[in-house]
Every structure is written in structure tokens, then in C-alpha cells.
Design an enzyme around this catalytic site. Structure first.
Site, PDB file in Angstrom:
ATOM      1  N   ASP A 125      11.781  14.338 -33.170  1.00 34.53           N
ATOM      2  CA  ASP A 125      13.134  13.785 -33.210  1.00 34.53           C
ATOM      3  C   ASP A 125      13.077  12.261 -33.211  1.00 34.53           C
ATOM      4  O   ASP A 125      12.936  11.631 -32.166  1.00 34.53           O
ATOM      5  CB  ASP A 125      13.934  14.293 -31.990  1.00 34.53           C
ATOM      6  CG  ASP A 125      15.376  13.802 -32.000  1.00 34.53           C
ATOM      7  OD1 ASP A 125      15.815  13.243 -33.044  1.00 34.53           O
ATOM      8  OD2 ASP A 125      16.072  13.982 -30.980  1.00 34.53           O
TER       9      ASP A 125
ATOM     10  N   LYS B 279      15.903  25.583 -29.741  1.00 34.89           N
ATOM     11  CA  LYS B 279      15.920  24.370 -30.570  1.00 34.89           C
ATOM     12  C   LYS B 279      14.499  24.018 -30.990  1.00 34.89           C
ATOM     13  O   LYS B 279      13.619  23.845 -30.151  1.00 34.89           O
ATOM     14  CB  LYS B 279      16.537  23.214 -29.772  1.00 34.89           C
ATOM     15  CG  LYS B 279      16.387  21.831 -30.426  1.00 34.89           C
ATOM     16  CD  LYS B 279      17.034  20.714 -29.594  1.00 34.89           C
ATOM     17  CE  LYS B 279      16.710  19.331 -30.154  1.00 34.89           C
ATOM     18  NZ  LYS B 279      17.317  18.227 -29.356  1.00 34.89           N
TER      19      LYS B 279
ATOM     20  N   ASP C  75      21.441  11.553 -34.186  1.00 37.21           N
ATOM     21  CA  ASP C  75      20.526  11.853 -33.084  1.00 37.21           C
ATOM     22  C   ASP C  75      21.043  13.006 -32.222  1.00 37.21           C
ATOM     23  O   ASP C  75      20.329  13.510 -31.364  1.00 37.21           O
ATOM     24  CB  ASP C  75      20.320  10.587 -32.234  1.00 37.21           C
ATOM     25  CG  ASP C  75      19.101  10.684 -31.328  1.00 37.21           C
ATOM     26  OD1 ASP C  75      18.285  11.608 -31.530  1.00 37.21           O
ATOM     27  OD2 ASP C  75      18.966   9.827 -30.434  1.00 37.21           O
TER      28      ASP C  75
ATOM     29  N   LYS D 298      16.175   6.314 -32.974  1.00 40.39           N
ATOM     30  CA  LYS D 298      15.907   6.071 -31.560  1.00 40.39           C
ATOM     31  C   LYS D 298      15.103   4.785 -31.392  1.00 40.39           C
ATOM     32  O   LYS D 298      14.365   4.397 -32.285  1.00 40.39           O
ATOM     33  CB  LYS D 298      15.061   7.229 -30.981  1.00 40.39           C
ATOM     34  CG  LYS D 298      15.805   8.518 -30.734  1.00 40.39           C
ATOM     35  CD  LYS D 298      14.870   9.566 -30.123  1.00 40.39           C
ATOM     36  CE  LYS D 298      15.576  10.882 -29.883  1.00 40.39           C
ATOM     37  NZ  LYS D 298      16.698  10.798 -28.930  1.00 40.39           N
TER      38      LYS D 298
ATOM     39  N   ARG E 140      22.308  20.227 -31.398  1.00 39.94           N
ATOM     40  CA  ARG E 140      23.479  21.097 -31.467  1.00 39.94           C
ATOM     41  C   ARG E 140      23.771  21.523 -32.910  1.00 39.94           C
ATOM     42  O   ARG E 140      24.341  22.583 -33.146  1.00 39.94           O
ATOM     43  CB  ARG E 140      24.691  20.401 -30.830  1.00 39.94           C
ATOM     44  CG  ARG E 140      25.091  19.117 -31.496  1.00 39.94           C
ATOM     45  CD  ARG E 140      25.956  18.224 -30.619  1.00 39.94           C
ATOM     46  NE  ARG E 140      25.176  17.497 -29.617  1.00 39.94           N
ATOM     47  CZ  ARG E 140      25.702  16.692 -28.689  1.00 39.94           C
ATOM     48  NH1 ARG E 140      27.018  16.502 -28.630  1.00 39.94           N
ATOM     49  NH2 ARG E 140      24.928  16.067 -27.834  1.00 39.94           N
TER      50      ARG E 140
ATOM     51  N   GLU F  99      21.230  16.008 -33.025  1.00 42.33           N
ATOM     52  CA  GLU F  99      20.840  16.994 -34.041  1.00 42.33           C
ATOM     53  C   GLU F  99      20.593  18.384 -33.467  1.00 42.33           C
ATOM     54  O   GLU F  99      20.689  19.375 -34.193  1.00 42.33           O
ATOM     55  CB  GLU F  99      19.597  16.509 -34.789  1.00 42.33           C
ATOM     56  CG  GLU F  99      18.252  16.828 -34.121  1.00 42.33           C
ATOM     57  CD  GLU F  99      18.049  16.173 -32.750  1.00 42.33           C
ATOM     58  OE1 GLU F  99      18.759  15.192 -32.459  1.00 42.33           O
ATOM     59  OE2 GLU F  99      17.204  16.650 -31.969  1.00 42.33           O
TER      60      GLU F  99
ATOM     61  N   ASP G 126      10.342  18.066 -28.693  1.00 39.26           N
ATOM     62  CA  ASP G 126      11.751  18.419 -28.878  1.00 39.26           C
ATOM     63  C   ASP G 126      11.900  19.827 -29.486  1.00 39.26           C
ATOM     64  O   ASP G 126      13.008  20.242 -29.813  1.00 39.26           O
ATOM     65  CB  ASP G 126      12.438  17.357 -29.747  1.00 39.26           C
ATOM     66  CG  ASP G 126      13.930  17.236 -29.464  1.00 39.26           C
ATOM     67  OD1 ASP G 126      14.368  17.648 -28.372  1.00 39.26           O
ATOM     68  OD2 ASP G 126      14.656  16.727 -30.355  1.00 39.26           O
TER      69      ASP G 126
HETATM   70  N1  BES Z   1      16.153  15.422 -28.112  1.00 41.38           N
HETATM   71  C1  BES Z   1      17.161  14.562 -27.625  1.00 41.38           C
HETATM   72  C2  BES Z   1      17.436  14.708 -26.132  1.00 41.38           C
HETATM   73  C3  BES Z   1      16.310  14.368 -25.210  1.00 41.38           C
HETATM   74  C4  BES Z   1      16.207  13.105 -24.678  1.00 41.38           C
HETATM   75  C5  BES Z   1      15.393  15.321 -24.824  1.00 41.38           C
HETATM   76  C6  BES Z   1      15.183  12.800 -23.805  1.00 41.38           C
HETATM   77  C7  BES Z   1      14.374  15.017 -23.937  1.00 41.38           C
HETATM   78  C8  BES Z   1      14.268  13.752 -23.436  1.00 41.38           C
HETATM   79  C9  BES Z   1      18.455  14.831 -28.357  1.00 41.38           C
HETATM   80  O1  BES Z   1      18.340  15.234 -29.670  1.00 41.38           O
HETATM   81  C10 BES Z   1      19.233  13.553 -28.376  1.00 41.38           C
HETATM   82  O2  BES Z   1      18.786  12.633 -29.004  1.00 41.38           O
HETATM   83  N2  BES Z   1      20.370  13.538 -27.690  1.00 41.38           N
HETATM   84  C11 BES Z   1      21.193  12.393 -27.632  1.00 41.38           C
HETATM   85  C12 BES Z   1      22.611  12.844 -27.829  1.00 41.38           C
HETATM   86  C13 BES Z   1      23.581  11.716 -27.999  1.00 41.38           C
HETATM   87  C14 BES Z   1      23.333  11.019 -29.318  1.00 41.38           C
HETATM   88  C15 BES Z   1      24.961  12.267 -27.934  1.00 41.38           C
HETATM   89  C16 BES Z   1      21.020  11.732 -26.264  1.00 41.38           C
HETATM   90  O3  BES Z   1      20.891  12.452 -25.278  1.00 41.38           O
HETATM   91  O4  BES Z   1      20.977  10.523 -26.212  1.00 41.38           O
HETATM   92 ZN    ZN Z   2      16.586  16.163 -30.142  1.00 43.75          ZN
HETATM   93 MN    MN Z   3      18.212  13.624 -31.010  1.00 45.57          MN
END
Ligand code: BES
Ligand code: ZN
Ligand code: MN
Length: 501
Positions: free
Chosen positions: A273, A268, A350, A280, A354, A352, A291
Site C-alpha cells: 500500500d 483485505k 489511500d 503515503k 474498504r 483502498e 497490508d
Molecule cells: N493500510 C492502511 C492502514 C494502516 C495504517 C494499516 C498503518 C497498518 C498500519 C490503510 O489503507 C490506510 O491507508 N488508511 C488510511 C485511511 C484514511 C486515508 C482515511 C489511514 O488510516 O490513514
Molecule cells: Zn491499506
Molecule cells: Mn491505504
């Protein structure tokens, strides 16, 4: 840092700093510690007797070159209980040691490490771990520090591991060379991850990958936006829609086994992000410069693979883009199509990672991958579940999981397996498309993995969620505060383990 091995006694080496190891307990001094003790008028034994030096693991005592000692200083490293010694403890010890050596500006170092190497098990693997500890532990990211006092200059110019016979030293030297290559891959990933997003855009990563390919003889292809459109990578491109930075879908190919189907490593590569329209919160958002840690680790692993040249084909695939909330950004409710023709309803922009990985996995399959391992800072839920200690790994096959487990154990980058029961996929059912990009709050890391599984098809596949371990909060052993570079060394070892013959 020049890393070498030599046979014989530690005092046969010319150095500024002489490092010897002392285990915990009352055992008589032996090896290099006994030699240095004798030459220095018995200072080590005396300090032990007086309780000034105990030999606990990681204890470091710096002394002047007393008595008849050559050089400037003696450094006594405690190794703790020898029964508990392992490659892992040696890696950590070497990491702590090298930071201290740098702080005292140790210069040319001789380390009588043969006792510690022997206690750690297989001598070559122990030497690998020792070199890893030295190279990882001395990592710093200070390229944006312009004031000298913020980037102190102390250095370890060279380090010679001394002891044993000439044959043993040759084995150690081989291990040191391999350990250095592995650790340099981790440090390269750390550099890419630590660099702020304004200096590590998708274009910058692509540039880096092309230079890497030239320097170790790999093939590099960068798929630009227009080509990605023609290939139907609508899911990946939907993430790039809100950014002014051009997306770069990077492919690096290493050929060590003719026409065999490649192992694909998919990382990824979100260079920042923001969450996109599903923005966020501001607090801590700067961490999202990392990220792209999945992309960084698969790319950095390719340099080590290119240097070690195993007999296997490896393809690194890094879909890179920013996730920004620009005027043309993807909106919740939008439906996009992946390269393999599946429709996805985007509920939350968010989620993104996947979306870019869906096209990354589909691409890997189209390239005929024999197995796919994807690596992603995918979910906050993963970090809730396992914290910063282990990466979560999901796999459709016990065989590939077993390979990863062995590789990660050897690298000292711990993993833990999580389930992929089909019931978890129910949460991804969409009213309008084949699937939606988020489940609910429950089992967030698992539903994310189930999403990815749809794009791996029948190809043996494993997914590493490294969200929890992407950064380290303090210096400790081989770990240095900042980006971790996990799992670059695991990936290299995975490839090495697949080498033919
Ligand atoms: N990049 C983030 C996940 C992340 C969070 C990595 C904290 C490292 C530290 C990812 O893209 C994300 O935002 N995931 C969301 C998914 C949700 C919207 C289903 C999350 O984990 O909140
Ligand atoms: Zn992310
Ligand atoms: Mn995200």
C-alpha cells in the site's frame, strides 16, 4: 519439532534436556521437579534455599546434568503464582521456554509439565495452549538471511510432555496435535505477511492458495482481472489500476456440511500500500508489505480448517492487489461502481482497503453466506485507539460478536467491540455518488466500518480492524518480533464453534 506426550515419571524418558517447573514460593517440590531434584543431589532445592532460583513466572535456569541425572542438562522453568495460572500464561511460558531451548540447542527434550497443565484448567485446552506456545514461540523468519551467523542453527528436535496416567497422556496428545495445527496456521500467516512485497505479489498469494487447496482438499478459484470486470467489481479493480501486477481475487472453499450456507471470511489483500495517488509519506512505508494480513490470516485459517474438518462450510475470500500510483491509477474524485451496483466517489486513494472489501463483501453475499467476517489492516485510526494490544471489532449482531469473542478469548488474540451508530455514516455522504470512501478525521476506524456495513447488507456481519496488531515489536511469550499472524487462530476457532453436532 516432534511433539509427543507420555505418562509416568520424567526420568523414564530418554532426553538431552529435562525441563521441570517450579512455582513461586516455599511449597515443597513435587512431581517432575522433585524427581529431578532427588536424582541431581538436591540441586533445585538447594538453589531455592540460597535464593538462586525463585520460580517467578518465566524465570529459566539452565544447569548441567548434575549428580546421577541422565542427559546433558536440567532446565528449571519458573511458573510464578499458581493461582494465576491459565491456558494463556502457559502458552506464553511455552513460547519463552522454546526460544531459550533453541538457543541452547536443547535437542531432544522431556518436559514434566503435568503440574503446569493441571494448574491451567481444562487439560486438553491447556495442552492446546502449550503446543501453541511452543510452535508460535519458535517461529522465525530468516529465509532471506544468507549468512549463517545471522540465522543460528540451534534446535529443539523433539519435545515430550511427560506425566500423569496413560489416559491423561492421551488427552494431552490430542490437545498437542490440535494446538500444533492452530499455531501452524498463525505461522503460515506470519510467513505470508513477513515476505516482502516483491516476493508476495497477488500472483504469489494466489499460487500459495492453490497449493494449499491441493494439499488439504479445498476448492480454489482465482478470479482474474477480466472476470472481475465482467462481475462488475469496479471498486476492487480501481485499486489495481495503478499497478503492473495483475490483481487476483482469491476464493477458497471448504465443504464440511453439504449444502448449508457458508461462513464467509473476507480478508483485505493489499500486497503493498503506497497510498496510490494520495501517496503515503516515505518513512515507515515498508510496513505496508503487511497490508495483506487480512488475506493472509483468512487463507492460513483455511489450512487449519481443512486439516481439522469441522462440519460447517467456510468460504475464504481474498481480494488481492497492489495499491500503486501508476499512470493509469485511480485519481481523487473518480467515481467507481461496486459489484452490487453502488457508486463510490474516491476522495482518497489511500482508503483502498474498504474499496477492495466492498466487492469482497458483495461477492460473499452473492455466494449466499450465512455470516460474514471481514479482516483488514484498515485504518491508522484503529491503531491510535487500541494500540497493539487488541483488534477492534464491529458487528451488526450480538450473536456473531459473541461467537467471535469466545473464539478470540480461547485463542488469546484479544478483541474489543466498537460502535456502529448510524450517525457515523453521515460523514460518508457524497455530493456526486451514493457514498464517498472517506469520512473526516473524527472516528476514522468507525466511519470505515460504516462504509463496509453498506456492502454486508442484511447478512450477519463482523469487521475486524487489525491495523494496530498486525506486527509485534519484540519477542515476548508466544509472540515473535515481526508479523503477528492475528487473527488466524480466532478464525479457525470461530469455524470450529459453528460445526454441527
Ligand atoms: N493500510 C492502511 C492502514 C494502516 C495504517 C494499516 C498503518 C497498518 C498500519 C490503510 O489503507 C490506510 O491507508 N488508511 C488510511 C485511511 C484514511 C486515508 C482515511 C489511514 O488510516 O490513514
Ligand atoms: Zn491499506
Ligand atoms: Mn491505504
Amino acid at each position: 519439532m516432534d511433539l509427543t506426550a507420555a505418562s509416568g515419571g520424567i526420568l523414564d524418558q530418554r532426553a538431552e534436556s529435562y525441563v521441570v517447573t517450579v512455582p513461586e514460593g516455599r511449597r515443597r517440590l513435587s512431581g517432575a521437579a522433585a524427581q529431578v531434584n532427588a536424582r541431581s543431589g538436591g540441586v533445585i532445592a538447594g538453589m531455592r534455599r540460597d535464593g538462586l532460583l525463585r520460580g517467578t513466572r518465566g524465570e529459566i535456569t539452565v544447569l548441567p546434568a548434575l549428580g546421577e541425572m541422565p542427559g546433558k542438562r536440567i532446565v528449571v522453568l519458573g511458573t510464578g503464582d499458581e493461582v494465576k495460572a491459565s491456558a494463556h500464561s502457559l502458552r506464553a511460558l511455552a513460547g519463552s521456554l522454546v526460544r531459550r531451548l533453541r538457543a541452547i540447542d536443547a535437542g531432544a527434550v522431556a518436559w514434566g509439565a503435568s503440574g503446569a497443565l493441571a494448574a491451567a484448567g481444562d487439560p486438553e485446552e491447556a495442552a492446546v495452549a502449550l503446543a501453541e506456545g511452543l510452535v508460535l514461540g519458535s517461529y522465525r523468519f530468516d529465509r532471506h538471511r544468507t549468512r549463517e551467523e545471522d540465522a543460528p542453527a540451534g534446535a529443539v528436535r523433539s519435545l515430550c510432555v511427560v506425566g500423569g496416567t496413560a489416559r491423561q497422556a492421551a488427552v494431552v496428545e490430542r490437545g498437542l496435535a490440535r494446538g500444533r495445527i492452530l499455531a501452524e496456521a498463525t505461522n503460515e500467516a506470519r510467513d505470508l505477511e513477513n515476505e516482502p512485497a516483491n516476493r508476495m505479489t497477488p500472483t504469489d498469494i494466489a499460487q500459495h492458495a492453490m497449493e494449499l487447496a491441493t494439499s488439504v482438499g479445498l476448492e480454489c478459484t482465482v478470479i482474474e482481472r477480466s472476470e472481475a470486470e465482467r462481475l462488475g467489481m469496479g471498486s476492487y479493480l480501481s485499486v489495481a489500476a495503478g499497478s503492473v501486477q495483475p490483481p487476483k481475487f482469491i476464493v477458497l472453499s471448504y465443504r464440511g456440511a453439504g449444502r448449508a450456507r457458508p461462513l464467509a471470511l473476507v480478508g483485505k489483500g493489499i500486497t503493498f500500500d503506497t497510498g496510490g495517488i494520495s501517496l503515503k509519506p516515505g518513512a515507515g512505508m515498508e510496513a505496508m508489505k503487511a497490508d495483506m494480513s487480512g488475506a493472509a490470516s483468512v487463507i492460513a485459517a483455511m489450512r487449519a480448517i481443512g486439516r481439522l474438518r469441522p462440519r460447517v462450510n467456510v468460504l475464504a475470500i481474498a481480494p488481492c492487489t497492489e495499491n500503486m500510483p501508476g499512470g493509469s491509477a485511480t485519481k481523487p474524485g473518480d467515481v467507481v461502481y461496486t459489484m452490487d451496483g453502488q457508486s463510490v466517489e474516491i476522495i482518497n486513494t489511500d482508503a483502498e482497503g474498504r474499496l477492495v472489501l466492498a466487492d469482497g463483501l458483495a461477492y460473499a453475499r452473492r455466494e449466499g453466506a450465512s455470516a460474514i467476517v471481514d479482516v483488514a489492516t484498515l485504518t491508522g485510526a484503529m491503531s491510535v485507539a487500541l494500540g497493539a494490544v487488541r483488534s477492534g471489532v464491529f458487528s451488526s449482531t450480538d450473536r456473531l460478536y459473541g461467537e467471535l469473542e469466545r473464539a478470540s478469548a480461547a485463542a488469546g488474540e484479544r478483541i474489543w467491540r466498537l460502535p456502529l451508530d448510524d450517525e457515523y455514516a453521515r460523514a460518508l455522504r457524497s455530493e456526486v455518488a451514493d457514498l464517498k470512501n472517506v469520512g473526516g478525521r473524527a472516528a476514522g476506524a468507525i466511519t470505515a466500518a460504516k462504509f463496509l456495513q453498506r456492502f454486508a447488507g442484511e447478512t450477519p456481519w463482523a469487521h475486524m480492524d487489525i491495523a494496530g496488531v498486525m506486527s509485534v515489536d519484540r519477542d515476548s511469550g508466544e509472540w515473535v518480533k515481526g508479523a503477528s499472524g492475528i487473527p488466524a487462530r480466532t478464525l479457525v476457532r470461530l469455524a470450529l464453534g459453528r460445526s454441527r453436532g
